[in-house]
Design a protein around this motif. Structure first.
Motif, PDB file in Angstrom:
ATOM      1  N   ALA A 298       0.818  -1.214   0.000  1.00  0.00           N
ATOM      2  CA  ALA A 298       0.000   0.000   0.000  1.00  0.00           C
ATOM      3  C   ALA A 298       0.852   1.263   0.000  1.00  0.00           C
ATOM      4  N   PHE A 301       2.468   2.969  -3.151  1.00  0.00           N
ATOM      5  CA  PHE A 301       1.680   3.957  -3.890  1.00  0.00           C
ATOM      6  C   PHE A 301       1.942   5.358  -3.364  1.00  0.00           C
ATOM      7  N   ILE A 330      -6.063   1.768   0.383  1.00  0.00           N
ATOM      8  CA  ILE A 330      -5.593   0.479  -0.136  1.00  0.00           C
ATOM      9  C   ILE A 330      -5.272  -0.475   1.005  1.00  0.00           C
ATOM     10  N   SER A 331      -4.577   0.013   2.025  1.00  0.00           N
ATOM     11  CA  SER A 331      -4.190  -0.831   3.150  1.00  0.00           C
ATOM     12  C   SER A 331      -5.405  -1.359   3.898  1.00  0.00           C
ATOM     13  N   SER A 333      -8.495  -1.704   2.923  1.00  0.00           N
ATOM     14  CA  SER A 333      -9.299  -2.605   2.089  1.00  0.00           C
ATOM     15  C   SER A 333      -8.677  -4.004   2.025  1.00  0.00           C
ATOM     16  N   ILE A 334      -7.371  -4.071   1.857  1.00  0.00           N
ATOM     17  CA  ILE A 334      -6.714  -5.379   1.761  1.00  0.00           C
ATOM     18  C   ILE A 334      -6.767  -6.108   3.098  1.00  0.00           C
TER      19      ILE A 334
END
Length: 583
Positions: A298, A301, A330-331, A333-334
């Motif tokens: 993440a 990016f 991003i972090s 969500s993953i």
């Protein structure tokens, strides 16, 4: 597993001889023998144990009779993860587990080093206090390295942000970004009790193989975190000037840069919350590799977007905030996806009101830690406000931000060991009985041996990291093109390096307090340290400027170290006198 009988026997005899010499002559090694902890340095002199205390060892020492059959089979009996973990902390499995059950089973893959006992007490490793790269150290390192890497990612990305904002050549831009970050972090970390309590609850449930308990702890943390995230985001979005007044004066020039940066960061509350809870959940099931991979992916990016948004697109500080927000989304969500994939969360539990008996441990632990979070944030806000008021040009604030980056170089290693302590201690405190051999593993003595080793690692690493930071200071100071900023950051950076010696003991000691559930004592200790720091901030900066601010940091961590000492020697569950009561 087949091992040499002669080598095994000689090794045990040698260990026994070394123990006798160390205990009677050196007085520096603490061993667990017959369920008691011997430490000559705390008992006023060396212990001279009668020889009959070692007679039980004869039952496990094969004779040196020159028998041609020079090997014997060690037990291959399958043991539970908790039983194995009590003797040596497990290494992370090479293959990534597909679900929670696999993660639990892999957490127990390790070799056990213990001495059989004849008195029914729990098996305990005969381990020294100081690091010696034995099996215990190896497994601690296997847990710590991925955690250190994960902790290192965010400060490194923060350093990248600071580097590119510094390239703008505007000290006010750096000061505005620092002020907005401090406000966001202070409000966000009011909820930081969630990862601390969650990691402890998940670790205890995982140690007992309780899959439902793991899901309950994580899902309840997510539900509570969602409420806090909504409140926090709304507060920052609708009252930015109010919160920024806590660190900036009315009409401060840095407000021009702080306001847009804080507006964008306000949307990061929920994804950041999911990241923290996910990180603590995977730590609790002894999987530090997955959080490291997610954070690295993440934040790449962020590192890529920073220069693009700041310069070619001309967004300046706003571009840095957008890059950070993208990384946090991003972090989070993953992390959520991976927890769902491994069945660490249950959809039905996420969308149902938790029962009080299941929510109570989280609420009670969180309420106690909330006092600590209040004290920590009050300290950091006071530090930021004093720093911002030292000059109107933002030189002191920019130098302070640079000194923080110096501190974080070593601090991330020590903070990582703190989180290792948070999961190691509750796992080792769980006492279990092998259904086949009827031997006990774990318990308070087992946890105490790990605590002693972790504290020694904290002292050793604190000294080494502090020396390393001093060595690289000239290189770090080149990150700013402003000579006045570099000069102002020189002495605070030296102090930040020296303080690592104290930080190594403080961070790990407070991790032990969280692992033992001593939340209220930890909070009270931090509150006392905050009061002393506020007094120091009213005196030192007036005479010593920014250096006085960092002198106040020294007061803060010294008082916290006193609290750690009291917990481990006087009133904590693993203090000597309390251990004797349990025997």
């Amino acid at each position: 597993m087949v091992i040499s009988k002669r080598r095994y026997t000689v090794s045990v005899y040698f260990a026994l001889a070394f123990y006798t010499y160390a205990n009677e002559s050196l007085g520096v090694v603490c061993f667990a023998t017959n369920g008691q902890t011997s430490n000559p340095t705390t008992n006023g002199g060396p212990h001279h144990r009668p020889s009959h205390q070692y007679e039980h060892l004869s039952s496990i020492l094969p004779p040196l009779d020159g028998n041609k059959d020079d090997s014997f089979e060690m037990s291959k009996t399958r043991r539970s993860p908790t039983e194995l973990f009590a003797s040596a902390i497990p290494a992370q499995a090479d293959d990534e587990p597909e679900n929670l059950s696999d993660s639990m089973s892999q957490s127990g893959k390790m070799e056990k080093q213990s001495v059989s006992k004849t008195d029914g007490d729990a098996d305990n490793e005969i381990v020294g206090r100081w690091p010696c790269f034995d099996e215990l150290d190896k497994n601690l390192i296997k847990l710590a390295l991925p955690t250190i890497a994960n902790f290192a990612i965010n400060p490194l990305i923060g350093a990248v942000d600071l580097f590119w904002v510094n390239r703008m050549g505007n000290a006010l831009a750096v000061a505005g970004q620092a002020a907005a970050n401090q406000v966001f972090n202070s409000i966000f970390w009011l909820t930081s009790f969630l990862p601390s309590v969650t990691a402890t609850l998940v670790s205890k449930a995982n140690a007992g193989g309780d899959k439902e308990g793991v899901q309950d702890a994580i899902c309840q943390a997510i539900v509570v975190g969602l409420v806090f995230a909504m409140l926090g985001s709304c507060f920052l979005l609708f009252q930015p000037n109010m919160v920024l007044k806590s660190v900036l004066k009315d009409g401060a020039p840095a407000l021009e840069y702080a306001l847009p940066y804080l507006f964008i960061r306000s949307f990061a509350f929920l994804p950041s919350m999911l990241t923290l809870i996910g990180f603590s959940a995977f730590r609790g099931v002894l999987d530090p590799l997955t959080p490291m991979k997610i954070s690295l992916f993440a934040n790449l990016f962020n590192a890529i977007l920073d220069p693009i948004l700041i310069f070619p697109l001309g967004l300046g500080v706003t571009g840095a905030a957008l890059a950070t927000l993208a990384a946090e989304i991003i972090s989070g969500s993953i992390f959520f996806y991976m927890m769902a994939k491994r069945k660490m969360i249950s959809w039905s539990k996420l969308f149902s009101l938790p029962k009080w008996e299941k929510l109570e441990p989280l609420v009670r632990g969180g309420a106690a830690l909330q006092l600590r979070n209040f004290a920590l944030n009050l300290t950091f806000i006071a530090v930021t406000r004093v720093t911002q008021s030292l000059d109107e040009a933002g030189i002191a604030a920019a130098a302070h931000a640079m000194s923080i980056q110096v501190f974080q170089l070593g601090g991330i290693v020590l903070l990582a060991l703190s989180t290792v302590a948070q999961i190691v201690v509750p796992n080792r405190m769980v006492e279990t009985v092998d259904p086949i051999t009827k031997k006990k593993t774990g318990g308070p003595l087992s946890a105490k041996s790990a605590v002693n080793r972790l504290m020694s690692w904290g002292l050793v690493l604190g000294i080494l990291l502090g020396a390393l930071q001093i060595g690289v200071l000239p290189l770090l100071h080149k990150s700013s093109p402003l000579p006045e900023v570099r000069e102002a950051a020189k002495m605070p950076s030296y102090l930040a390096s020296i303080y690592q010696v104290i930080n190594g003991l403080v961070f790990i000691g407070e991790g032990v307090m969280i692992g033992t559930g001593s939340f209220l004592q930890l909070s009270l200790s931090t509150l006392v340290a905050t009061c002393a720091t506020l007094l120091a901030l009213n005196k030192f900066p007036l005479k010593y400027g920014l250096t006085g601010v960092w002198m106040s940091f020294g007061v803060f961590n010294t008082i916290r170290l006193l609290g750690v000492w009291l917990h481990q020697t006087k009133n904590g569950p693993l203090a000597r006198r309390n251990l004797e009561k349990t025997q």
